[in-house]
Every structure is written in structure tokens, then in C-alpha cells.
Design an enzyme around this catalytic site. Structure first.
Site, short mmCIF file in Angstrom:
data_model
loop_
_atom_site.label_atom_id
_atom_site.label_comp_id
_atom_site.label_asym_id
_atom_site.label_seq_id
_atom_site.Cartn_x
_atom_site.Cartn_y
_atom_site.Cartn_z
N GLY A 21 22.75 29.97 4.19
CA GLY A 21 21.95 30.14 5.40
C GLY A 21 22.01 31.52 6.01
O GLY A 21 21.00 32.07 6.45
N ASP A 23 22.23 34.31 4.66
CA ASP A 23 21.47 35.29 3.89
C ASP A 23 19.96 35.06 3.92
O ASP A 23 19.18 36.00 4.04
CB ASP A 23 21.92 35.29 2.42
CG ASP A 23 23.29 35.91 2.22
OD1 ASP A 23 23.71 36.70 3.08
OD2 ASP A 23 23.94 35.59 1.20
N THR A 24 19.55 33.80 3.74
CA THR A 24 18.12 33.57 3.46
C THR A 24 17.44 32.48 4.28
O THR A 24 16.26 32.22 4.08
CB THR A 24 17.93 33.21 1.96
OG1 THR A 24 18.52 31.92 1.69
CG2 THR A 24 18.55 34.26 1.05
N ARG A 25 18.16 31.84 5.21
CA ARG A 25 17.55 30.72 5.94
C ARG A 25 16.29 31.14 6.70
O ARG A 25 15.30 30.39 6.74
CB ARG A 25 18.55 30.12 6.93
CG ARG A 25 17.99 28.88 7.65
CD ARG A 25 18.96 28.36 8.70
NE ARG A 25 20.21 27.91 8.13
CZ ARG A 25 20.39 26.73 7.56
NH1 ARG A 25 19.38 25.88 7.49
NH2 ARG A 25 21.55 26.40 7.06
N GLY A 53 23.93 11.71 12.46
CA GLY A 53 25.02 10.74 12.40
C GLY A 53 25.56 10.50 11.02
O GLY A 53 26.60 9.87 10.86
N GLU A 87 27.98 22.21 -3.54
CA GLU A 87 26.61 21.85 -3.92
C GLU A 87 26.33 22.27 -5.36
O GLU A 87 25.78 21.52 -6.16
CB GLU A 87 25.60 22.57 -3.02
CG GLU A 87 25.30 21.90 -1.72
CD GLU A 87 24.20 22.63 -0.96
OE1 GLU A 87 24.03 22.34 0.22
OE2 GLU A 87 23.53 23.50 -1.54
#
Length: 213
Positions: A21, A23-25, A53, A87
Site C-alpha cells: 500500500g 508504494d502503489t495504493r 469484523g 500473501e
């Protein structure tokens, strides 16, 4: 567009986006996501699809398993994020186990540095190895996953027109998804394949230069 393949296996998302995020979000990944969404390609991006939640790790890992493609935006700080590496390891596992198609984007990083974990990536792993909260076996698994992805042909985005790179990614995914989709509906209908292809090609080219970066 998420649909059913000829082998009757199903997926919930067409694309899972993995990115750092910081870097490139707000730039490349945001524009890529908008372009995918515009073409009706169902895409999982963590800040868009997570249900309030739900435990973030469980939801994200489940989404990877339920996707047809994984686009990995490998940027300068990607390997600094423990979560990005978790991930990544899951993506590689699904690539081997269930045929998840992995499309790497080398965003302002050299593909050879990704394969060999040199430069800024080496520094990131050195920090992980010194972190007492991180199991050294996990670090090795992350390194192996990164090497695996670094050997996959992808897009090297570096001081180029990003809109053109995004259109190439779109074309790759859109044409494959719609080939399967059109095959289902055109089966047994003489001459319809060429008509479907013409319509899909014109749809993809529509506004091809319109991704503002």
C-alpha cells in the site's frame, strides 16, 4: 465476470491484487483496479472487499484461493511488509496446488533483484531474519516464493507510460476470461465465435487510452 471454467471449477473473483500500500495504493494499483472494474473484471483488493469484523488474514487468504488470477505488484517496499510476503507464499501455494494464474508486475524494481533477493530486497529480508517474532523457516519460505514469482514472465514498469502497461494487463486477462465465457455460449452455434470475438475486442479497445495516470 467471475464465472465457470470448462472443467466446472468455480472462482469467486477473477483477480486478486497483491500490493504494498505505501508504494502503489494511490497510484499504479489504484489505476489498475479502476481499469479492471471498468471492464467488469471482478477484483479483490483488501480495502474494497474485506467485510467488517472478519479477521483480516483469514479473509485475505480465502480470497486468494477463490481467485482465477493473482496480480502481484512487486514494488520497492513489498518485501518489507510481512503481510505481503504471507500473501505471496499463499499465492505460490495456490499456483502449484490449484492452478492459480500468477501475473507479476515489477514496479520500479529489477526482475533479477526479485529472483535473487538483492539490493533493497536483501535488506528487507535481513530485517525479517533479525526480528525475534518471525520464524526463520517462514523467512526462507518467503524467499523461495519470491524467487518463484521472479522467474515468471510479467511486466516491468519503470519510467514508462503506465496506462499502456495497464492496458496490456487488461488485454491478457480480459481475452482469456471471455474466450472461456464465449466458448460456453457459442458451443454448437456455427459462425458465432468470430462474432463474439469481434464484439469482445471492440469492448476491450473502447477507451483503451482512457486510463488517466
Amino acid at each position: 465476470m467471475a464465472t465457470q471454467t470448462a472443467s466446472s471449477s468455480t472462482w469467486k473473483y477473477d483477480v486478486f491484487l497483491s500490493f504494498c500500500g505505501v508504494d502503489t495504493r494511490k497510484n499504479f494499483t489504484d489505476h489498475l483496479y479502476a481499469a479492471l472494474k471498468q471492464k467488469g473484471i471482478v477484483t479483490f483488493r483488501d480495502d474494497e472487499k474485506l467485510e467488517r469484523g472478519k479477521y483480516i488474514s483469514t479473509e485475505l487468504l480465502k480470497a486468494i484461493k477463490e481467485s482465477k488470477y493473482a496480480i502481484i505488484v512487486l514494488s520497492r517496499n513489498y518485501a518489507s511488509s510481512r503481510w505481503c510476503l504471507i500473501e505471496l507464499a499463499k499465492i505460490v501455494e495456490c499456483m502449484k496446488d490449484i492452478g492459480l494464474i500468477v501475473l507479476p508486475v515489477f514496479y520500479h524494481v529489477d526482475p533479477s533483484h526479485v529472483r535473487n533477493q538483492t539490493g533493497i530486497l536483501a535488506e528487507a529480508f535481513a530485517k525479517h531474519e533479525k526480528d525475534p517474532k518471525i520464524n526463520i523457516k517462514d523467512v526462507q519460505a518467503w524467499k523461495d516464493a519470491l524467487k518463484e514469482v521472479g522467474n515468471i514472465s510479467g511486466w516491468h514498469v519503470n519510467d514508462s507510460h503506465e496506462s499502456l502497461d495497464i492496458q496490456q494487463i487488461l488485454k491478457r486477462i480480459f481475452s482469456e476470461l471471455n474466450f472461456k465465457f464465449s466458448s460456453i455460449f457459442s458451443k454448437g452455434l456455427v459462425g458465432i465465435d468470430s462474432c463474439v470475438k469481434e464484439v469482445l475486442d471492440s469492448y476491450l479497445d473502447e477507451g483503451s487510452g482512457g486510463v488517466a495516470l
